[in-house]
Design a protein around this motif. Structure first.
Motif, PDB file in Angstrom:
ATOM      1  N   ASN A 204       0.821  -1.224   0.000  1.00 29.68           N
ATOM      2  CA  ASN A 204       0.000   0.000   0.000  1.00 29.68           C
ATOM      3  C   ASN A 204       0.850   1.266   0.000  1.00 29.68           C
ATOM      4  OD1 ASN A 204      -2.570  -1.303  -0.004  1.00 29.68           O
ATOM      5  ND2 ASN A 204      -2.300  -1.755   2.168  1.00 29.68           N
ATOM      6  N   ILE A 205       1.958   1.198  -0.725  1.00 32.55           N
ATOM      7  CA  ILE A 205       2.804   2.369  -0.928  1.00 32.55           C
ATOM      8  C   ILE A 205       2.429   2.989  -2.272  1.00 32.55           C
ATOM      9  CG2 ILE A 205       5.163   3.164  -1.328  1.00 32.55           C
ATOM     10  CD1 ILE A 205       6.095   0.939   0.579  1.00 32.55           C
ATOM     11  N   LYS A 206       2.114   4.267  -2.242  1.00 31.09           N
ATOM     12  CA  LYS A 206       1.723   4.984  -3.462  1.00 31.09           C
ATOM     13  C   LYS A 206       2.989   5.394  -4.219  1.00 31.09           C
ATOM     14  CE  LYS A 206      -1.535   7.141  -5.923  1.00 31.09           C
ATOM     15  NZ  LYS A 206      -2.584   6.403  -6.645  1.00 31.09           N
ATOM     16  N   ILE A 207       3.109   4.928  -5.470  1.00 33.88           N
ATOM     17  CA  ILE A 207       4.339   5.127  -6.251  1.00 33.88           C
ATOM     18  C   ILE A 207       4.078   6.050  -7.437  1.00 33.88           C
ATOM     19  CG2 ILE A 207       6.125   3.985  -7.619  1.00 33.88           C
ATOM     20  CD1 ILE A 207       5.590   1.480  -5.902  1.00 33.88           C
ATOM     21  N   GLY A 208       4.921   7.049  -7.581  1.00 31.72           N
ATOM     22  CA  GLY A 208       4.838   7.963  -8.705  1.00 31.72           C
ATOM     23  C   GLY A 208       6.162   8.048  -9.452  1.00 31.72           C
ATOM     24  N   TYR A 209       6.146   8.794 -10.531  1.00 31.67           N
ATOM     25  CA  TYR A 209       7.331   8.967 -11.383  1.00 31.67           C
ATOM     26  C   TYR A 209       7.514  10.444 -11.687  1.00 31.67           C
ATOM     27  CZ  TYR A 209       6.893   3.940 -12.237  1.00 31.67           C
ATOM     28  OH  TYR A 209       6.805   2.580 -12.083  1.00 31.67           O
ATOM     29  N   LEU A 210       8.757  10.880 -11.738  1.00 30.53           N
ATOM     30  CA  LEU A 210       9.064  12.224 -12.196  1.00 30.53           C
ATOM     31  C   LEU A 210       9.350  12.164 -13.690  1.00 30.53           C
ATOM     32  CD1 LEU A 210       9.604  15.194 -11.328  1.00 30.53           C
ATOM     33  CD2 LEU A 210      12.015  14.566 -11.126  1.00 30.53           C
ATOM     34  N   TYR A 211       8.759  13.093 -14.429  1.00 25.77           N
ATOM     35  CA  TYR A 211       8.961  13.102 -15.882  1.00 25.77           C
ATOM     36  C   TYR A 211       9.186  14.544 -16.351  1.00 25.77           C
ATOM     37  CZ  TYR A 211       8.251  12.560 -20.855  1.00 25.77           C
ATOM     38  OH  TYR A 211       8.423  12.574 -22.214  1.00 25.77           O
ATOM     39  N   PRO A 212      10.197  14.750 -17.196  1.00 26.91           N
ATOM     40  CA  PRO A 212      11.234  13.804 -17.616  1.00 26.91           C
ATOM     41  C   PRO A 212      12.111  13.385 -16.432  1.00 26.91           C
ATOM     42  CG  PRO A 212      11.240  15.791 -18.989  1.00 26.91           C
ATOM     43  CD  PRO A 212      10.394  16.085 -17.816  1.00 26.91           C
ATOM     44  N   SER A 213      12.827  12.300 -16.606  1.00 26.37           N
ATOM     45  CA  SER A 213      13.724  11.848 -15.548  1.00 26.37           C
ATOM     46  C   SER A 213      14.857  12.863 -15.361  1.00 26.37           C
ATOM     47  CB  SER A 213      14.302  10.475 -15.885  1.00 26.37           C
ATOM     48  OG  SER A 213      15.135  10.564 -17.032  1.00 26.37           O
ATOM     49  N   ILE A 214      15.425  12.884 -14.156  1.00 21.87           N
ATOM     50  CA  ILE A 214      16.500  13.859 -13.889  1.00 21.87           C
ATOM     51  C   ILE A 214      17.848  13.182 -13.660  1.00 21.87           C
ATOM     52  CG2 ILE A 214      14.928  15.612 -13.000  1.00 21.87           C
ATOM     53  CD1 ILE A 214      15.828  14.815 -10.163  1.00 21.87           C
ATOM     54  N   VAL A 215      17.885  11.857 -13.750  1.00 20.31           N
ATOM     55  CA  VAL A 215      19.155  11.146 -13.635  1.00 20.31           C
ATOM     56  C   VAL A 215      19.285  10.150 -14.782  1.00 20.31           C
ATOM     57  CG1 VAL A 215      19.317  11.344 -11.118  1.00 20.31           C
ATOM     58  CG2 VAL A 215      18.233   9.343 -12.127  1.00 20.31           C
ATOM     59  N   ILE A 216      20.517   9.844 -15.096  1.00 19.02           N
ATOM     60  CA  ILE A 216      20.810   8.834 -16.106  1.00 19.02           C
ATOM     61  C   ILE A 216      21.927   7.945 -15.558  1.00 19.02           C
ATOM     62  CG2 ILE A 216      22.526  10.263 -17.294  1.00 19.02           C
ATOM     63  CD1 ILE A 216      21.403   9.093 -19.943  1.00 19.02           C
ATOM     64  N   GLU A 217      21.908   6.678 -15.901  1.00 18.17           N
ATOM     65  CA  GLU A 217      22.924   5.765 -15.394  1.00 18.17           C
ATOM     66  C   GLU A 217      24.262   5.984 -16.095  1.00 18.17           C
ATOM     67  OE1 GLU A 217      23.548   1.001 -14.505  1.00 18.17           O
ATOM     68  OE2 GLU A 217      22.159   1.610 -16.079  1.00 18.17           O
ATOM     69  N   ASP A 218      25.320   6.015 -15.322  1.00 22.93           N
ATOM     70  CA  ASP A 218      26.674   6.104 -15.878  1.00 22.93           C
ATOM     71  C   ASP A 218      27.107   4.702 -16.309  1.00 22.93           C
ATOM     72  OD1 ASP A 218      29.267   6.542 -16.556  1.00 22.93           O
ATOM     73  OD2 ASP A 218      29.900   7.346 -14.614  1.00 22.93           O
ATOM     74  N   ILE A 219      26.917   4.387 -17.571  1.00 22.82           N
ATOM     75  CA  ILE A 219      27.198   3.030 -18.055  1.00 22.82           C
ATOM     76  C   ILE A 219      28.697   2.756 -18.182  1.00 22.82           C
ATOM     77  CG2 ILE A 219      24.990   2.804 -19.247  1.00 22.82           C
ATOM     78  CD1 ILE A 219      26.425   3.490 -21.850  1.00 22.82           C
ATOM     79  N   ASN A 220      29.512   3.800 -18.003  1.00 24.42           N
ATOM     80  CA  ASN A 220      30.966   3.610 -18.085  1.00 24.42           C
ATOM     81  C   ASN A 220      31.581   3.125 -16.775  1.00 24.42           C
ATOM     82  OD1 ASN A 220      31.233   4.524 -20.791  1.00 24.42           O
ATOM     83  ND2 ASN A 220      30.935   6.618 -20.059  1.00 24.42           N
ATOM     84  N   GLN A 221      30.766   3.132 -15.710  1.00 21.45           N
ATOM     85  CA  GLN A 221      31.277   2.708 -14.420  1.00 21.45           C
ATOM     86  C   GLN A 221      31.144   1.185 -14.276  1.00 21.45           C
ATOM     87  OE1 GLN A 221      32.899   4.075 -12.086  1.00 21.45           O
ATOM     88  NE2 GLN A 221      32.620   6.269 -12.338  1.00 21.45           N
TER      89      GLN A 221
END
Length: 230
Positions: A204-221
């Protein structure tokens, strides 16, 4: 940085392994955008031979939910997030980051958006970005799993809303309220993936999303745990 107008009720934590180059790199990233965050040192289970000895994790319930055995990386990832979630004893809201979450915005806008999320009180968890997702793949994700805005921010183009499906999108970066922290941490044992948002919805946790996203994964790590922490 002048913190008088900063988030007074929200603290930012990032999950990382202690004394690693990856941790050092992430600290440099945070400093480069002038964002204050404190580390939560990850639980490293790479050398644990008997996963059944981990008292706080129930392998049988995990198998029942996912129809397979968990990996040591998955358990370590989850327990690291639980450590972060419980770090303030439910006293205030948190933003939890993994150490490959790169912000797209200035610290000023990040703080403004976190304040906006905190003040709305509509969602107990708000997902700020997705693992393994650049701007192109995020565009395709929004076609497959559309974002439905429910609250608009005064900050440029940003909104909070919902998606039709809570897909496993990684636990790269998210806001979590004290009520959600309490619901998760009062479980007798844990048996889910760190990014199983449907599991949290069942609490019963209410889940939302921020749009557009403000983070991106550093795939080089390269992961310090031999896996992507989320």
């Amino acid at each position: 940085m002048n913190w008088e107008n900063n988030v007074s009720e929200v603290e930012i934590k990032y999950i990382t392994l202690e004394r690693t180059s990856r941790s050092e790199n992430y600290e440099k990233h945070l400093k480069s955008i002038d964002l204050v965050a404190s580390p939560i040192y990850a639980i490293d289970l790479r050398n644990t031979k008997e996963l059944s000895d981990i008292n706080s994790f129930c392998i049988n319930k995990f198998r029942k939910r996912y129809k397979r055995y968990p990996t040591s990386s998955e358990i370590g990832c989850l327990l690291s997030h639980i450590k972060a979630i419980s770090s303030l004893n439910f006293s205030k809201s948190l933003v939890i980051l993994e150490d490959d979450a790169l912000f797209k915005l200035s610290s000023k806008k990040i703080i403004e958006l976190i304040n906006f999320i905190e003040k709305t009180k509509k969602y107990e968890i708000v997902i700020l970005g997705f693992s393994k997702c650049d701007e192109i793949s995020e565009y395709h994700l929004n076609m497959i799993n559309p974002f439905v805005p429910t609250l608009s921010s005064k900050i440029s183009k940003y909104s909070i809303g919902e998606r039709f499906i809570h897909s496993t999108s990684g636990a790269l970066a998210y806001y979590i309220s004290p009520s959600a922290q309490r619901k998760i941490c009062t479980l007798k044992n844990f048996y889910h993936l760190a990014d199983d948002w449907n599991f949290y919805k069942s609490l019963n946790i209410k889940i939302g999303y921020l749009y557009p996203s403000i983070v991106i994964e550093d795939i080089n790590q390269l992961s310090g745990l031999g896996h992507d922490i989320g």
